[in-house]
Scaffold this active site. Structure first.
Site, PDB file in Angstrom:
ATOM      1  N   GLU A 180      36.266  11.401  -1.193  1.00 57.42           N
ATOM      2  CA  GLU A 180      36.396  10.398  -2.266  1.00 57.42           C
ATOM      3  C   GLU A 180      35.161   9.508  -2.349  1.00 57.42           C
ATOM      4  O   GLU A 180      35.215   8.290  -2.168  1.00 57.42           O
ATOM      5  CB  GLU A 180      37.658   9.568  -2.049  1.00 57.42           C
ATOM      6  CG  GLU A 180      38.925  10.394  -2.201  1.00 57.42           C
ATOM      7  CD  GLU A 180      40.200   9.555  -2.204  1.00 57.42           C
ATOM      8  OE1 GLU A 180      40.194   8.456  -1.639  1.00 57.42           O
ATOM      9  OE2 GLU A 180      41.198  10.020  -2.777  1.00 57.42           O
ATOM     10  N   GLU A 372      44.022  17.011  -2.272  1.00 54.53           N
ATOM     11  CA  GLU A 372      45.056  16.013  -1.922  1.00 54.53           C
ATOM     12  C   GLU A 372      45.963  15.835  -3.125  1.00 54.53           C
ATOM     13  O   GLU A 372      45.481  15.605  -4.247  1.00 54.53           O
ATOM     14  CB  GLU A 372      44.448  14.644  -1.601  1.00 54.53           C
ATOM     15  CG  GLU A 372      43.741  14.539  -0.290  1.00 54.53           C
ATOM     16  CD  GLU A 372      43.246  13.115   0.003  1.00 54.53           C
ATOM     17  OE1 GLU A 372      43.895  12.136  -0.428  1.00 54.53           O
ATOM     18  OE2 GLU A 372      42.194  13.000   0.645  1.00 54.53           O
TER      19      GLU A 372
HETATM   20  C1  BG6 Z   1      43.129   9.185  -0.443  1.00 53.43           C
HETATM   21  C2  BG6 Z   1      42.525   9.407   0.888  1.00 53.43           C
HETATM   22  O1  BG6 Z   1      42.556   8.007  -0.895  1.00 53.43           O
HETATM   23  O2  BG6 Z   1      44.488   8.920  -0.578  1.00 53.43           O
HETATM   24  C3  BG6 Z   1      43.505   9.565   2.020  1.00 53.43           C
HETATM   25  O3  BG6 Z   1      41.570  10.425   0.897  1.00 53.43           O
HETATM   26  C4  BG6 Z   1      44.701   8.671   1.784  1.00 53.43           C
HETATM   27  O4  BG6 Z   1      42.829   9.294   3.205  1.00 53.43           O
HETATM   28  C5  BG6 Z   1      45.389   9.095   0.491  1.00 53.43           C
HETATM   29  O5  BG6 Z   1      45.598   8.649   2.841  1.00 53.43           O
HETATM   30  C6  BG6 Z   1      46.659   8.347   0.164  1.00 53.43           C
HETATM   31  O6  BG6 Z   1      46.451   6.972   0.210  1.00 53.43           O
HETATM   32  P1  BG6 Z   1      47.326   6.018   1.132  1.00 53.43           P
HETATM   33  O7  BG6 Z   1      46.671   4.705   1.063  1.00 53.43           O
HETATM   34  O8  BG6 Z   1      48.675   6.009   0.551  1.00 53.43           O
HETATM   35  O9  BG6 Z   1      47.285   6.612   2.488  1.00 53.43           O
END
Ligand code: BG6
Length: 475
Positions: A180, A372
């Protein structure tokens, strides 16, 4: 009827800093993420508002213990293999390989740890997808050089990247340089180890650091290709299109500007040069980049594919007066009245994934990789020990359907990786209660818990999705 390609990479992800723990074992040095506490000071440290973050004895630091993946990786990978995943995304903790960041030689214990982990993946026929820096830089580099403010850090990163390409050659073929990358704009300390001094021009610091990160990324791509023709390297975007709040041209223009800001880094990594709108953007932000003669030539090395995370779309308006704001994945957004939100206020928009995929492919004409996608939610354990996370299944099912639609639209996609395979520390809040996994980990927000792993209902659902190669999405 659309069919997923036979070699489609279904998978799940974690990151070193949210899962491994063991922050002082195996010769590992401190990393930026280790300085980010749970609780009220968290945001200030993450945003870079604390000039010299240091560990406080009375605070809890979730990354120090994570879910103890460091000691559980065999068991965890075996469980994910049971689910049938074909690709496992994780990151390497830079400070496990170079504890202070500027050593001449790597830490052999760190190398042995990752080699064993990747061999474990291979044992199950799982392809690792490895991020070199997932919100991760050794604190030694932060303290001595000011992190990515310094051009010298490019050399240290390349030494680290080259070590990984050499040591894990034949075991890893898919690489991402920086997780990211655009989050550097919004969360500079967690994203890139940047903390500010009073009165600094933050934009100048951020974009100069970003220039160094981009140079490092381009040179790492070149190195990866030199090491092996089989290496494929991607950039990584915190994705999600910016919708205009209305058809008022002022709102539409706002959304165009936000898209440009968001895609700025990917434009460089995928097209090999600063975009046409950069000059004016820098002028307006008071940024004057310090460049060396060869820099523009270096940036010409492009990534092989575009990877991105997708949790929700964003919405923007020219005039915020009277409009509710809702939290998204770090990037704040006007509340979209057409969308429901998660327990953490993130908009749920499966069609937005199809829109984002179409837009990214139109712009870059390179294969995409979803690395993701998932729902952070509270899970309850039933009396019989089972966990019925139907809400997570619904979320993922709708997003897989939208992804399939985008592929039918003609968008090439290498694979789909959920966040996360197993519960881990939430990056934004440091909570354990914001759970994303198919595997439940008995650990609570305050660090207590037995660390026992248990399969959720979604575990069996994803197993079926993968074994049917996406044909069966019912639970
Ligand atoms: C992304 C990241 O921003 O979102 C992860 O690459 C992160 O590391 C994921 O865990 C979800 O965000 P959060 O804050 O709910 O863990």
């Amino acid at each position: 009827m659309f069919e997923f390609p036979e070699n489609f990479l279904w998978g799940s992800a974690i990151s070193a800093n949210q899962a491994e723990g063991a922050f002082q074992e195996g010769g590992r040095g401190l990393s930026n993420i280790d300085m980010i506490p749970y609780g009220p000071r968290r945001m200030d440290v993450k945003l870079g508002n604390v000039p010299h973050p240091s560990l406080q004895p009375d605070e809890y630091y979730p990354s120090h213990t994570g879910i103890d993946f460091y000691h559980h990786y065999r068991e965890d990978i075996a469980m994910m293999a049971e689910m049938g995943i074909r690709v496992f995304r994780t990151s390497i903790s830079w400070s496990r390989i170079f504890p202070s960041g500027d050593e001449e030689t790597p830490n052999s214990d760190g190398i042995a740890f990752y080699r064993d982990m990747f061999l474990e993946c291979k044992k199950f026929g799982i392809e690792p997808l490895v991020t070199l820096s997932h919100f991760d830089i050794p604190m030694g580099l932060v303290e001595t050089y000011g992190s990515w403010r310094s051009r010298k850090v490019i050399g240290f990163f390349l030494r680290y990247a080259e070590t990984c390409f050499k040591e894990f050659s034949g075991l890893v073929h898919y690489w991402l340089t920086f997780n990211e990358i655009n989050i550097l704009l919004h969360s500079p300390f967690s994203g890139a180890g940047i903390a500010f001094q009073e009165g600094e021009n933050r934009n100048q610091v951020i974009y100069q650091a970003a220039h160094h990160v981009l140079l490092a990324s381009a040179q790492a791509v070149r190195l990866a290709h030199q090491y092996s023709a089989d290496n494929q390297v991607g950039c990584m975007l915190a994705g999600g299109s910016f919708y205009p709040y209305s058809c008022n041209p002022a709102d539409v223009w706002e959304s165009v500007k936000k898209e440009q800001e968001n895609l700025f880094f990917i434009d460089v990594q995928a097209r090999g040069s600063y975009p046409s709108y950069a000059e004016k953007m820098f002028r307006e932000k008071g940024v004057e980049l310090v460049m060396e003669d060869q820099d523009l030539e270096i940036l010409k090395t492009c990534v092989d594919f575009i990877s991105f995370s997708y949790y929700s779309s964003r919405c923007v308006a020219a005039d915020l007066e009277g409009k509710a704001v809702n939290d998204g994945n770090i990037v704040r957004s006007v509340k979209n009245p057409y969308l429901q939100t998660s327990q953490w206020g993130w908009a749920i928009d499966p069609l937005g994934l199809r829109i984002t995929m179409n837009q990214l492919y139109d712009r870059y004409q390179k294969p995409l990789f979803i690395v993701e996608n998932g729902l952070g939610a509270k899970d309850e354990i039933n009396d019989d020990g089972s966990i019925d996370d139907d809400y997570r299944i619904d979320y993922l099912r709708q997003h897989i359907q939208a992804m399939r639609d985008a592929m039918e639209d003609g968008v090439p996609l290498i694979g789909y990786i959920t966040w996360s395979g197993i519960d881990l520390v939430a990056s934004s809040t440091g909570q354990m209660s914001k759970r994303y996994g198919f595997i439940y980990v008995d650990k609570q927000n305050d660090g207590s818990g037995s660390l026992e792993r248990r399969r959720k209902k979604s575990f069996y659902w994803y197993q079926k999705v993968i074994s049917s190669n996406g044909r069966c999405l019912d639970s």
